[in-house]
Design a protein around this motif. Structure first.
Motif, short mmCIF file in Angstrom:
data_model
loop_
_atom_site.label_atom_id
_atom_site.label_comp_id
_atom_site.label_asym_id
_atom_site.label_seq_id
_atom_site.Cartn_x
_atom_site.Cartn_y
_atom_site.Cartn_z
N LYS A 130 -21.98 57.05 18.65
CA LYS A 130 -20.89 57.47 18.41
C LYS A 130 -20.69 57.90 16.69
O LYS A 130 -21.40 58.70 16.15
CB LYS A 130 -19.83 56.36 18.61
N ASN A 131 -19.78 56.88 16.05
CA ASN A 131 -19.43 57.29 14.61
C ASN A 131 -20.59 56.83 13.74
O ASN A 131 -20.56 57.25 12.48
CB ASN A 131 -18.49 56.71 14.19
N LEU A 132 -21.64 56.27 14.24
CA LEU A 132 -22.91 55.74 13.48
C LEU A 132 -23.92 56.93 13.55
O LEU A 132 -24.77 56.89 12.67
CB LEU A 132 -23.61 54.54 14.08
N MET A 133 -23.75 58.15 14.34
CA MET A 133 -24.68 59.04 14.53
C MET A 133 -24.46 60.03 12.99
O MET A 133 -23.40 60.52 13.03
CB MET A 133 -24.40 59.91 15.71
N ARG A 134 -25.66 60.07 12.41
CA ARG A 134 -25.40 60.89 11.02
C ARG A 134 -26.12 62.26 11.10
O ARG A 134 -26.03 63.25 10.15
CB ARG A 134 -25.81 60.15 9.91
N THR A 135 -26.95 62.52 12.12
CA THR A 135 -27.91 63.53 11.94
C THR A 135 -27.42 64.57 12.80
O THR A 135 -26.57 64.30 13.90
CB THR A 135 -29.24 63.08 12.48
N ASN A 136 -27.93 65.88 12.53
CA ASN A 136 -27.51 67.12 13.50
C ASN A 136 -28.70 67.15 14.25
O ASN A 136 -29.56 66.77 13.92
CB ASN A 136 -27.02 68.07 12.74
N PHE A 137 -28.75 68.17 15.27
CA PHE A 137 -29.84 68.59 16.26
C PHE A 137 -30.90 69.15 15.51
O PHE A 137 -32.01 68.72 15.85
CB PHE A 137 -29.27 69.43 16.98
N ASN A 138 -30.77 69.91 14.28
CA ASN A 138 -32.02 70.32 13.57
C ASN A 138 -32.75 69.26 13.05
O ASN A 138 -33.96 69.22 13.17
CB ASN A 138 -31.56 71.35 12.53
N MET A 139 -32.21 68.14 12.51
CA MET A 139 -32.94 67.04 12.18
C MET A 139 -33.58 66.11 12.95
O MET A 139 -34.53 65.75 12.97
CB MET A 139 -32.17 66.22 11.22
N PHE A 140 -32.65 66.14 14.22
CA PHE A 140 -33.23 65.45 15.45
C PHE A 140 -34.57 66.14 16.10
O PHE A 140 -35.36 65.58 16.36
CB PHE A 140 -32.27 65.28 16.59
N TRP A 141 -34.57 67.58 15.97
CA TRP A 141 -35.60 68.28 16.60
C TRP A 141 -36.67 68.16 15.72
O TRP A 141 -37.95 68.08 16.09
CB TRP A 141 -35.09 69.78 16.52
N GLU A 142 -36.49 68.06 14.35
CA GLU A 142 -37.74 67.81 13.44
C GLU A 142 -38.42 66.30 13.77
O GLU A 142 -39.63 66.52 13.64
CB GLU A 142 -37.39 68.12 12.04
N ALA A 143 -37.73 65.44 14.24
CA ALA A 143 -38.30 64.15 14.26
C ALA A 143 -39.01 64.15 15.76
O ALA A 143 -40.01 63.76 16.05
CB ALA A 143 -37.13 63.12 14.37
N PHE A 144 -38.27 64.87 16.78
CA PHE A 144 -38.97 65.09 18.09
C PHE A 144 -40.15 66.01 18.08
O PHE A 144 -41.34 65.37 18.60
CB PHE A 144 -37.78 65.72 18.94
N ARG A 145 -40.13 66.97 17.28
CA ARG A 145 -41.48 67.73 17.26
C ARG A 145 -42.63 67.10 16.48
O ARG A 145 -43.88 67.52 16.73
CB ARG A 145 -41.15 69.27 16.95
#
Length: 347
Positions: free
Chosen positions: A195-210
């Motif tokens: 919820k409100n604790l989420m600070r990242t966007n999908f681009n940053m999340f994808w960077e960690a995923f890849r």
């Protein structure tokens, strides 16, 4: 009693840079994350404390396990298997939440090190976390160890981190999904949970995923471990995309694997029950947080190829490079991919 086994793999702390990337996506963790085994599976630091107990968990012949990388059709498959094994008892399924009927092995190892009161304040409407208090008081693996048979066990851990006699003893269903769709769904799961604790966007999340820097990653190695054992009599390997394509057919295959047989009309009713429209309405299956402003569903779209709406041109190229690199030298093939002279083309 079987002898206590030492871990056959090592656990080491990620680098400070890697830890920073992970924690940019996942909030509430104070300890450094760790990498486990030769495939370097990412787990929270507290996993060190529980790894050996999980590896030595006594497996029973009447256990049924569902193993997936997160967001690969886990909940869908759990409900399917529980009903198949319980004579299609829909009434019982409506009475007891799926997380109680089919608990998760490593829940305790995934709890952030922030105060439990803060967790309750942010997750109080999320059904998948309503059993969190039990996992805090008593390790989730211990809760499962003490369950009466037959047990239904869910885990996102790869085979190499699980009890070594698992495939020789119990029935296991492994579900795999296109990593690109997993990345999108995994992101929305964290948006819903944090919820409100989420600070990242999908681009940053994808960077960690890849970069294989999210819990339970790397996904391709995770899937390949099961793929290489797909001919084992106690392992049933299925792709999410095949479940989407022809659910009744895949239900029949799972029934055969579990030694169950149902009439065509019963399979049709089960297929209808397992539709995503139906599961979204199920209070015992859809672990969606309540409250105003929550527009993210635990049971999302149930589609294949939805990643295209989230990836820009750069991310699309990155994803193709990622898959080509990770799949090189393997005979693992996702239904959504094809290869021509090392180049990827979309089906």
């Amino acid at each position: 009693m079987a002898p206590w086994l030492d871990l056959p793999y090592d656990i080491r702390t990620v680098t400070p840079e890697e830890d920073k990337i992970i924690k940019r996506c996942l909030t509430g963790y104070t300890r450094s994350f760790v990498k486990c085994g030769k495939n370097e599976y990412i787990m929270p630091g507290v996993f060190r404390k529980h790894a050996q107990a999980i590896y030595n968990l006594p497996v029973r012949p009447d256990d049924v396990w569902v193993i997936t990388f997160p967001r690969s059709g886990t909940t869908w498959t759990q409900e399917l298997i529980w009903l198949v094994q319980n004579n299609l008892d829909y009434a019982a399924a409506k009475e007891k939440p799926l997380y109680e009927r089919f608990p998760m092995l490593e829940t305790t190892t995934q709890i952030p090190e922030i105060a439990f009161e803060l967790i309750k304040a942010n997750f109080m409407g999320l059904k998948s976390f309503q059993g969190l208090g039990h996992a805090v008081k008593k390790p989730s693996w211990k809760i499962i160890e003490d369950l009466e048979s037959p047990r239904f066990i869910k885990t996102h851990m790869p085979l190499s981190l699980l009890p070594p006699n698992l495939l020789k003893t119990a029935k296991v269903v492994y579900v795999a999904r296109d990593p690109r769709d997993v990345a999108v769904s995994y992101y929305y799961l964290h948006k819903m949970v944090m919820k409100n604790l989420m600070r990242t966007n999908f681009n940053m999340f994808w960077e960690a995923f890849r970069r294989d820097l999210l819990p339970w990653a790397p996904i391709v190695a995770h899937t390949n471990e099961a793929w290489m054992k797909r001919h084992e009599p106690n392992l049933h390997f299925v792709f999410y995309e095949d479940l989407i394509k022809d659910l009744p057919k895949e239900i029949r295959r799972i029934c055969k694997f579990l030694g169950k047989e149902y009439k065509d009309e019963e399979i049709d009713r089960l297929s209808s029950h397992l539709s995503f429209e139906s599961l979204r309405k199920s209070k015992t299956v859809n672990n969606t947080a309540g409250g105003k402003g929550n527009d993210i569903q635990f049971i999302r779209k149930g589609e294949a190829g939805g990643w295209r709406a989230h990836f820009d041109k750069v991310m699309t190229i990155q994803s193709e490079e990622y898959l080509v690199q990770r799949l090189r030298g393997l005979d693992l093939e996702y239904p959504s991919l094809s290869y021509t002279k090392g180049e990827m083309t979309h089906l």
